[in-house]
Design an enzyme around this catalytic site. Structure first.
Site, mmCIF file in Angstrom:
data_model
loop_
_atom_site.group_PDB
_atom_site.id
_atom_site.type_symbol
_atom_site.label_atom_id
_atom_site.label_comp_id
_atom_site.label_asym_id
_atom_site.label_seq_id
_atom_site.Cartn_x
_atom_site.Cartn_y
_atom_site.Cartn_z
ATOM 1 N N GLY A 11 0.843 -1.198 0.000
ATOM 2 C CA GLY A 11 0.000 0.000 0.000
ATOM 3 C C GLY A 11 0.873 1.241 0.000
ATOM 4 O O GLY A 11 0.575 2.240 -0.654
ATOM 5 N N LYS A 214 -1.526 -8.703 4.008
ATOM 6 C CA LYS A 214 -1.222 -8.860 2.574
ATOM 7 C C LYS A 214 0.045 -9.666 2.326
ATOM 8 O O LYS A 214 0.135 -10.440 1.364
ATOM 9 C CB LYS A 214 -1.143 -7.445 1.980
ATOM 10 C CG LYS A 214 -0.609 -7.291 0.610
ATOM 11 C CD LYS A 214 0.839 -6.848 0.518
ATOM 12 C CE LYS A 214 1.208 -5.621 1.283
ATOM 13 N NZ LYS A 214 2.657 -5.448 1.479
ATOM 14 N N LYS A 276 6.599 -9.161 6.724
ATOM 15 C CA LYS A 276 7.258 -9.446 5.441
ATOM 16 C C LYS A 276 8.302 -10.548 5.612
ATOM 17 O O LYS A 276 8.380 -11.481 4.804
ATOM 18 C CB LYS A 276 7.930 -8.184 4.876
ATOM 19 C CG LYS A 276 6.924 -7.075 4.569
ATOM 20 C CD LYS A 276 7.599 -5.873 3.951
ATOM 21 C CE LYS A 276 6.692 -4.654 4.027
ATOM 22 N NZ LYS A 276 5.327 -4.868 3.552
HETATM 23 P P1 ADP Z 1 3.762 -1.913 2.960
HETATM 24 O O1 ADP Z 1 2.623 -1.020 2.669
HETATM 25 O O2 ADP Z 1 4.662 -2.069 1.779
HETATM 26 O O3 ADP Z 1 3.373 -3.226 3.579
HETATM 27 P P2 ADP Z 1 4.817 -1.183 5.584
HETATM 28 O O4 ADP Z 1 4.762 0.217 6.070
HETATM 29 O O5 ADP Z 1 3.887 -2.171 6.178
HETATM 30 O O6 ADP Z 1 4.688 -1.109 4.006
HETATM 31 O O7 ADP Z 1 6.316 -1.735 5.770
HETATM 32 C C1 ADP Z 1 7.429 -1.024 5.280
HETATM 33 C C2 ADP Z 1 8.066 -0.177 6.377
HETATM 34 O O8 ADP Z 1 8.687 -1.007 7.363
HETATM 35 C C3 ADP Z 1 9.193 0.718 5.945
HETATM 36 O O9 ADP Z 1 8.720 1.941 5.440
HETATM 37 C C4 ADP Z 1 9.994 0.916 7.247
HETATM 38 O O10 ADP Z 1 9.690 2.174 7.819
HETATM 39 C C5 ADP Z 1 9.475 -0.161 8.181
HETATM 40 N N1 ADP Z 1 10.474 -0.972 8.864
HETATM 41 C C6 ADP Z 1 10.313 -1.450 10.110
HETATM 42 N N2 ADP Z 1 11.370 -2.159 10.509
HETATM 43 C C7 ADP Z 1 12.261 -2.141 9.479
HETATM 44 C C8 ADP Z 1 13.548 -2.730 9.284
HETATM 45 N N3 ADP Z 1 14.148 -3.458 10.228
HETATM 46 N N4 ADP Z 1 14.164 -2.532 8.102
HETATM 47 C C9 ADP Z 1 13.578 -1.787 7.132
HETATM 48 N N5 ADP Z 1 12.344 -1.208 7.267
HETATM 49 C C10 ADP Z 1 11.683 -1.390 8.410
HETATM 50 MG MG MG Z 2 2.366 -3.454 5.445
#
Ligand code: ADP
Ligand code: MG
Length: 314
Positions: A11, A214, A276
């Site tokens: 998203g 997702k 993820k």
């Molecule tokens: P999406 O919509 O793609 O699922 P999310 O916001 O759920 O995005 O996940 C991506 C975010 O995870 C990144 O923008 C970052 O701020 C955060 N994040 C949290 N922990 C980490 C980490 N260890 N390494 C990289 N990003 C991280």
């Molecule tokens: Mg997410």
């Protein structure tokens, strides 16, 4: 090396600026994502695309609130189906235009996808996924009493409805997705984590008021269709340890054991990077070859091994 790849577009990678998210903004963002996806098709990958729907669900829930007097509110399974339709439509348009422009023979088609969940999943006892708009305390108390919502205080920013986020068990339309792939279609499926369905004692499927993560749904789909690679695209080029801190270290290639150790050490935040990495590990455990976490721009490089965080069995 090519093969079958499930590309999960977050998203966050789609909503460039949530405050200016008109329909033409959404189309423009999807068009940009489509360019990157078609690049993968051109280099020989068979692609299944999944996508998030957080901002779009939020918009429907707001519409529900504003029109409560005149139109019956949409339940969460309806919201999931509706956003699969609208976002799927945008991707069909953008992908097919780009495929034609490059004279590639594939056609993109979107499948309204249901995902089986277990009604006994412990997540139903502990709703944890915040959705919709922020509320004042009084409003939250009223929604809890009248609508039966679970509400929580969200880190000092106000109150929010929370819903269950159960684990996916199986993708109901997996055979349809496989058949479409065999026929050469670029398939869009399991949008927003899919529509959560549970099976009754008589074997009927019914929609459930929940939201499936997702990333987990994408891993389930990748497993169910025997994909080689799971490519999770978000708004950071890699996962990191010590994320955002002075010891920040971006991760290139990991074994599942390395990834497990970082997970156990709490390196990946709940609700963002953690699902993820968990999804990547689930996919590898169930036979997947490689799982990658990166951003849209790095996708082609990540698939040839020169970008992203790649988790590969040692
Ligand atoms: P999406 O919509 O793609 O699922 P999310 O916001 O759920 O995005 O996940 C991506 C975010 O995870 C990144 O923008 C970052 O701020 C955060 N994040 C949290 N922990 C980490 C980490 N260890 N390494 C990289 N990003 C991280
Ligand atoms: Mg997410």
């Amino acid at each position: 090396m090519t093969g079958l790849v499930v590309v999960a577009v977050g998203g966050n990678a789609l909503a460039a600026d949530p405050s200016r998210d008109t329909m033409s903004d959404q189309l423009a963002t999807v068009q940009d994502a489509a360019l990157h996806v078609v690049e993968l098709v051109e280099s020989g990958w068979q692609v299944v695309l999944t996508h998030g729907n957080g901002p779009q669900i939020g918009a429907i829930l707001r519409q529900n609130e504003l029109s409560a007097e005149t139109v019956p509110a949409m339940s969460l399974d309806f919201c999931g189906a509706a956003t699969q339709g609208t976002i799927g439509y945008l991707f069909e348009t953008a992908l097919n235009n780009e495929l034609r422009r490059r004279q590639l023979p594939a056609t993109a088609v979107s499948v309204v996808t249901q995902v089986l969940v277990d009604p006994a999943d412990p997540a139903f006892e502990a709703p944890s996924k915040p959705i919709g708009t922020f509320m004042e305390r009084e409003e939250a108390v009223r929604a809890a009493r009248i609508l039966g919502w679970d509400v929580v205080e969200d880190s000092g920013r106000g109150y929010r409805r929370v819903v269950a986020s159960p684990q996916p068990i199986a993708i109901v339309q997996r055979e349809a997705v496989r058949t479409l792939l065999e026929q050469g279609f670029l398939v869009i499926a399991a949008g927003g984590g899919g529509i959560p369905m549970s099976e009754t004692a008589t074997g009927a499927l019914v929609g459930v008021e929940a939201v499936i993560d997702k990333d987990h749904a994408s891993a389930q789909l990748a497993t169910d269709i025997g994909a080689d690679t799971l490519l999770i695209l978000t708004n950071v080029p890699q996962a990191a340890t010590g994320f955002g801190g002075p010891q920040e270290h971006w991760l290139d290639e990991l074994t599942p054991e390395d990834a497990e150790a970082h997970l156990a050490a709490g390196e990946f935040a709940e609700g963002s990077m953690k699902p993820k990495v968990q999804a990547a590990l689930d996919f590898l455990t169930r036979g997947g070859r490689c799982a990658i976490i990166t951003d849209l721009d790095s996708a082609p490089a990540a698939l040839v091994g020169t970008a992203g965080t790649r988790i590969v069995r040692g």
